[in-house]
Scaffold this active site. Structure first.
Site, short mmCIF file in Angstrom:
data_model
loop_
_atom_site.label_atom_id
_atom_site.label_comp_id
_atom_site.label_asym_id
_atom_site.label_seq_id
_atom_site.Cartn_x
_atom_site.Cartn_y
_atom_site.Cartn_z
CG HIS A 1 -15.53 135.82 75.85
ND1 HIS A 1 -14.20 135.88 75.49
CD2 HIS A 1 -15.58 136.03 77.20
CE1 HIS A 1 -13.48 136.13 76.57
NE2 HIS A 1 -14.27 136.22 77.60
N GLY B 1 -12.03 137.38 81.87
CA GLY B 1 -11.64 138.42 80.93
C GLY B 1 -11.23 137.79 79.61
CD GLU C 1 -17.25 143.47 84.73
OE1 GLU C 1 -17.87 142.50 84.26
OE2 GLU C 1 -16.05 143.71 84.48
N GLY D 1 -14.61 134.92 69.17
CA GLY D 1 -14.77 133.51 68.81
C GLY D 1 -14.58 132.57 69.97
N GLY E 1 -20.57 135.72 81.64
CA GLY E 1 -20.95 135.94 83.03
C GLY E 1 -22.18 135.11 83.37
CG HIS F 1 -20.71 139.35 86.07
ND1 HIS F 1 -20.06 138.16 85.88
CD2 HIS F 1 -19.95 140.31 85.46
CE1 HIS F 1 -18.94 138.36 85.20
NE2 HIS F 1 -18.85 139.65 84.92
CG ASP G 1 -14.26 141.45 80.06
OD1 ASP G 1 -13.88 142.29 80.90
OD2 ASP G 1 -14.74 140.35 80.37
CG LEU H 1 -13.89 132.02 79.04
CD1 LEU H 1 -14.66 132.59 77.85
CD2 LEU H 1 -12.52 131.53 78.59
CG HIS I 1 -16.68 140.00 89.11
ND1 HIS I 1 -16.48 141.36 89.25
CD2 HIS I 1 -16.71 139.77 87.78
CE1 HIS I 1 -16.40 141.91 88.06
NE2 HIS I 1 -16.55 140.97 87.15
#
Length: 400
Positions: A265, A327, A141, A263, A234, A209, A288, A325, A155
């Site tokens: 994300h 992950g 990723e 619940g 992302g 992303h 993830d 967030l 990232h």
């Protein structure tokens, strides 16, 4: 049924065959399953889940599949030096959540760090007890992602650049197991050319992303991209109401969507709408998960690549002080229960999102084996809260 007679039966029949559930000799509870079966297609894929229509109290299904795991149970897959024992610890914890097949995921970093990370991870897989049975390959990723704030998530933009096959070649050379999936942003320079080359090699390509426009997404699908990584995430918190990547990716019929059904994300009502829009045929669940994930992980600080992340009491995972967030702490069995409740899905349909659909994303390169001794099965107990994992059987190994 012996392995030889099983294979002979498969060769002689064009349709599916039903197999008895076979638990390890002496396994406690083996008598709970008289007459239980799983169905096997002629090509070796486990097709369905036995007699689930009546949802008996105890039942057995093929195992769950997670295409995006960055770490689990305190073990980070994104720092060099993970040991076989540490990897086994994480895989045992994953198996306790019903997962029997996984793609460990390496995220954006400096090229040498990504190489060292994948090399040591692959060595741990080879030297571990469960790694050879559970790890079907790797998910890369990044680093060919959007550098825009919000879109890049956790990232590091400092290590991003034009998409090129050279890094993928170096990463693959560092591992004995194949790279199965690459997440990239189609708008990055060189991304379409890289997509075509990866597809030519049998590697799945996902959009993630990304701030790609509808035209750029259409070009990516034409080049061979087939997935949307953790759709709905992302992304920046503030976006135009309708003209945004969530709607644009939903509208691409050629993209199946991966959702994190925790619940956090995606709110439950939004997830229900997204599943309806994309359709169950083109939806799948991923965790993830990072090292902060797992049933025994408390709130606190955990490693994640070059960063330290914090798991809050509500299960959210963030870089301390950052709004986005980083992950998740999600578990696959819990997400299975969530979609049954939030989307009103029957058990068999909910299982499809974390079992058959992700397996189809790995085909035609990888399939279940046809040897009963290598079967990946999960024993469940139906409770008022939904299905709970009792035991997981991975080849010769039983985890409970």
């Amino acid at each position: 049924m012996s392995t030889a007679s099983l294979l002979s039966s498969i060769r002689q029949r064009s349709g599916p065959i039903d197999l008895p559930v076979v638990l390890a000799a002496g396994t406690e509870g083996a008598a709970d399953h008289p007459g239980r079966t799983v169905r096997l297609l002629p090509d070796g894929r486990l097709l369905d889940h036995g007699p689930l229509a009546s949802q008996p109290e105890n039942f057995t299904t093929p195992g769950l599949v997670d295409l995006q795991v960055n770490g689990f149970a305190g073990v980070d897959f994104n720092r060099p030096g993970v040991t076989p024992a540490e990897l086994d610890h994480a895989l045992v914890a994953l198996a306790r959540t019903g997962v029997t097949t996984v793609l460990p995921t390496v995220i954006t970093g400096a090229a040498e760090q990504m190489l060292a990370t994948l090399s040591s991870l692959d060595a741990a897989v080879q030297g571990s007890r469960l790694g050879p049975e559970m790890v079907a390959g790797y998910h890369i990723e990044g680093p060919f992602l959007s550098t825009l704030e919000g879109f890049r998530g956790a990232h590091d933009a400092a290590h991003m650049g034009p998409a090129e096959i050279g890094l993928i070649d170096r990463l693959q050379a560092a591992a004995t197991r194949p790279i199965r999936l690459v997440t990239l942003a189609p708008e990055v320079c060189g991304a379409l050319e890289l997509t075509r080359e990866l597809v030519r090699r049998g590697i799945r390509v996902a959009v993630g992303h990304s701030a790609a426009t509808p035209d750029q997404l259409a070009a990516a699908v034409e080049a061979g991209a087939r997935l949307a990584t953790h759709l709905g995430n992302g992304l920046p918190q503030q976006l135009p109401k309708f003209e945004n990547p969530v709607f644009w990716q939903l509208a691409q019929d050629g993209l199946a969507a991966m959702f994190i059904a925790d619940g956090i994300h995606i709110p439950p009502g939004a997830l229900r709408s997204l599943l309806r829009a994309k359709g169950l045929e083109h939806s799948l669940l991923v965790t993830d998960a990072v090292s902060a994930a797992g049933p025994d992980q408390a709130a606190g600080l955990y490693p994640f690549g070059a960063e330290t992340v914090e798991r809050a009491a509500d299960g959210t995972v963030r870089v301390p002080g950052a709004p986005n967030l980083a992950g998740s702490s999600a578990e696959m069995a819990a997400m299975l229960r969530n979609v049954m409740i939030w989307a009103g899905l029957p058990l068999a349909e909910a299982l499809r999102l974390c079992q058959l659909n992700p397996l189809r994303c790995l085909e035609p390169e990888w399939r279940f084996g046809t040897d009963l001794a290598q079967a990946r099965l999960v024993e469940w107990k139906m409770t008022d809260a939904g299905p709970q994992v009792r035991r997981t059987h991975i080849g010769p190994h039983t985890v409970q």
